[in-house]
Write a protein that holds these residues in place. Structure first.
Motif, mmCIF file in Angstrom:
data_model
loop_
_atom_site.group_PDB
_atom_site.id
_atom_site.type_symbol
_atom_site.label_atom_id
_atom_site.label_comp_id
_atom_site.label_asym_id
_atom_site.label_seq_id
_atom_site.Cartn_x
_atom_site.Cartn_y
_atom_site.Cartn_z
ATOM 1 N N VAL A 46 61.913 46.260 24.964
ATOM 2 C CA VAL A 46 61.613 46.989 23.724
ATOM 3 C C VAL A 46 61.751 46.051 22.529
ATOM 4 C CG1 VAL A 46 62.304 48.870 22.211
ATOM 5 C CG2 VAL A 46 62.292 49.198 24.703
ATOM 6 N N LYS A 47 62.783 45.236 22.557
ATOM 7 C CA LYS A 47 63.022 44.295 21.462
ATOM 8 C C LYS A 47 62.324 42.958 21.683
ATOM 9 C CE LYS A 47 67.576 46.148 20.235
ATOM 10 N NZ LYS A 47 69.019 45.833 20.042
ATOM 11 N N ASN A 48 61.668 42.805 22.828
ATOM 12 C CA ASN A 48 61.012 41.529 23.157
ATOM 13 C C ASN A 48 61.992 40.364 23.029
ATOM 14 O OD1 ASN A 48 58.500 42.641 23.761
ATOM 15 N ND2 ASN A 48 57.804 42.530 21.644
ATOM 16 N N THR A 49 63.159 40.555 23.579
ATOM 17 C CA THR A 49 64.220 39.568 23.444
ATOM 18 C C THR A 49 64.847 39.268 24.803
ATOM 19 O OG1 THR A 49 64.709 40.283 21.192
ATOM 20 C CG2 THR A 49 66.426 39.056 22.336
ATOM 21 N N VAL A 50 65.120 37.996 25.013
ATOM 22 C CA VAL A 50 65.815 37.545 26.206
ATOM 23 C C VAL A 50 67.176 37.007 25.790
ATOM 24 C CG1 VAL A 50 65.803 35.870 28.085
ATOM 25 C CG2 VAL A 50 63.703 37.009 27.442
ATOM 26 N N TYR A 51 68.165 37.262 26.619
ATOM 27 C CA TYR A 51 69.524 36.845 26.318
ATOM 28 C C TYR A 51 70.056 35.914 27.404
ATOM 29 C CZ TYR A 51 69.153 40.999 23.382
ATOM 30 O OH TYR A 51 68.734 41.937 22.468
ATOM 31 N N LEU A 52 70.908 35.012 26.990
ATOM 32 C CA LEU A 52 71.639 34.175 27.936
ATOM 33 C C LEU A 52 73.120 34.333 27.603
ATOM 34 C CD1 LEU A 52 71.352 32.097 30.258
ATOM 35 C CD2 LEU A 52 71.599 30.307 28.517
ATOM 36 N N GLN A 53 73.823 35.062 28.445
ATOM 37 C CA GLN A 53 75.257 35.248 28.275
ATOM 38 C C GLN A 53 75.972 34.124 28.999
ATOM 39 O OE1 GLN A 53 77.100 37.743 26.517
ATOM 40 N NE2 GLN A 53 78.720 36.253 26.974
ATOM 41 N N MET A 54 76.737 33.358 28.250
ATOM 42 C CA MET A 54 77.419 32.193 28.810
ATOM 43 C C MET A 54 78.925 32.407 28.726
ATOM 44 S SD MET A 54 75.055 29.179 27.159
ATOM 45 C CE MET A 54 75.649 29.465 25.498
ATOM 46 N N SER A 55 79.584 32.298 29.864
ATOM 47 C CA SER A 55 81.025 32.487 29.934
ATOM 48 C C SER A 55 81.664 31.286 30.616
ATOM 49 C CB SER A 55 81.350 33.771 30.713
ATOM 50 O OG SER A 55 80.741 34.893 30.129
ATOM 51 N N SER A 56 82.973 31.190 30.476
ATOM 52 C CA SER A 56 83.717 30.065 31.082
ATOM 53 C C SER A 56 83.047 28.738 30.768
ATOM 54 C CB SER A 56 83.827 30.265 32.603
ATOM 55 O OG SER A 56 84.477 31.477 32.910
ATOM 56 N N LEU A 57 82.722 28.556 29.517
ATOM 57 C CA LEU A 57 81.974 27.363 29.114
ATOM 58 C C LEU A 57 82.785 26.101 29.311
ATOM 59 C CD1 LEU A 57 80.248 28.877 26.003
ATOM 60 C CD2 LEU A 57 79.058 27.741 27.877
ATOM 61 N N LYS A 58 82.061 25.044 29.665
ATOM 62 C CA LYS A 58 82.647 23.737 29.912
ATOM 63 C C LYS A 58 82.043 22.722 28.951
ATOM 64 C CE LYS A 58 82.783 24.816 34.865
ATOM 65 N NZ LYS A 58 82.338 24.372 36.220
ATOM 66 N N PRO A 59 82.736 21.635 28.682
ATOM 67 C CA PRO A 59 82.153 20.601 27.799
ATOM 68 C C PRO A 59 80.796 20.114 28.281
ATOM 69 C CG PRO A 59 84.489 20.215 28.065
ATOM 70 C CD PRO A 59 84.144 21.347 29.002
ATOM 71 N N GLU A 60 80.595 20.077 29.585
ATOM 72 C CA GLU A 60 79.304 19.624 30.116
ATOM 73 C C GLU A 60 78.168 20.621 29.885
ATOM 74 O OE1 GLU A 60 82.224 19.764 31.757
ATOM 75 O OE2 GLU A 60 81.952 20.359 33.857
ATOM 76 N N ASP A 61 78.485 21.800 29.348
ATOM 77 C CA ASP A 61 77.446 22.746 28.974
ATOM 78 C C ASP A 61 76.876 22.440 27.588
ATOM 79 O OD1 ASP A 61 79.433 25.319 30.477
ATOM 80 O OD2 ASP A 61 77.623 24.397 31.310
ATOM 81 N N THR A 62 77.459 21.475 26.919
ATOM 82 C CA THR A 62 76.999 21.102 25.584
ATOM 83 C C THR A 62 75.560 20.601 25.616
ATOM 84 O OG1 THR A 62 79.213 20.574 24.778
ATOM 85 C CG2 THR A 62 77.369 19.484 23.685
#
Length: 126
Positions: free
Chosen positions: A75-91
């Protein structure tokens, strides 16, 4: 034409969470799937996650499986990426992309996508 605008990036400590959003406009009815990629300094762009626009089938990279989830709101034409337990290598810079036509198994390939957003920076401090 499809326009993609990412938001939600920022600075977070290791172990924290962020939710990225990607708002699509234009020919959204032609979208087969949306994907998220990331690029760290000095490294190639890598696949993170993808989701089909109609069926909601998802594909998550092994490097983030169990920590990241992808979802969409048609409906909102939106995609989400929920990121948890983030690590420095996710930078890195996170990009969303839209694919008009592709095989599901090819969605890990950046060449399968037709339009790209400008990217949003995610920095995870240790």
């Amino acid at each position: 034409q499809v326009q993609l605008v990412e938001s939600g990036g920022g600075l977070v400590q290791a172990g924290g969470s962020l939710r990225l959003s990607c708002a699509a406009s234009g020919r959204t009815f032609s979208i087969y799937a949306m994907g998220w990629f990331r690029q760290a300094p000095g490294k190639e762009r890598e696949f993170v996650a993808a989701i089909t626009w109609s069926g909601g089938n998802t594909y998550i990279a092994n490097s983030v499986k169990g920590r990241f989830t992808i979802s969409r709101d048609n409906v909102k034409n939106t995609v989400y990426l929920q990121m948890s337990s983030l690590k420095p290598e996710d930078t890195g810079v996170y990009y969303c992309a839209a694919s008009f036509s592709s095989l599901f198994t090819k969605l890990v390939d950046s060449g399968a996508y037709d339009y790209w957003g400008q990217g949003t920076q995610v920095t995870v401090s240790s």
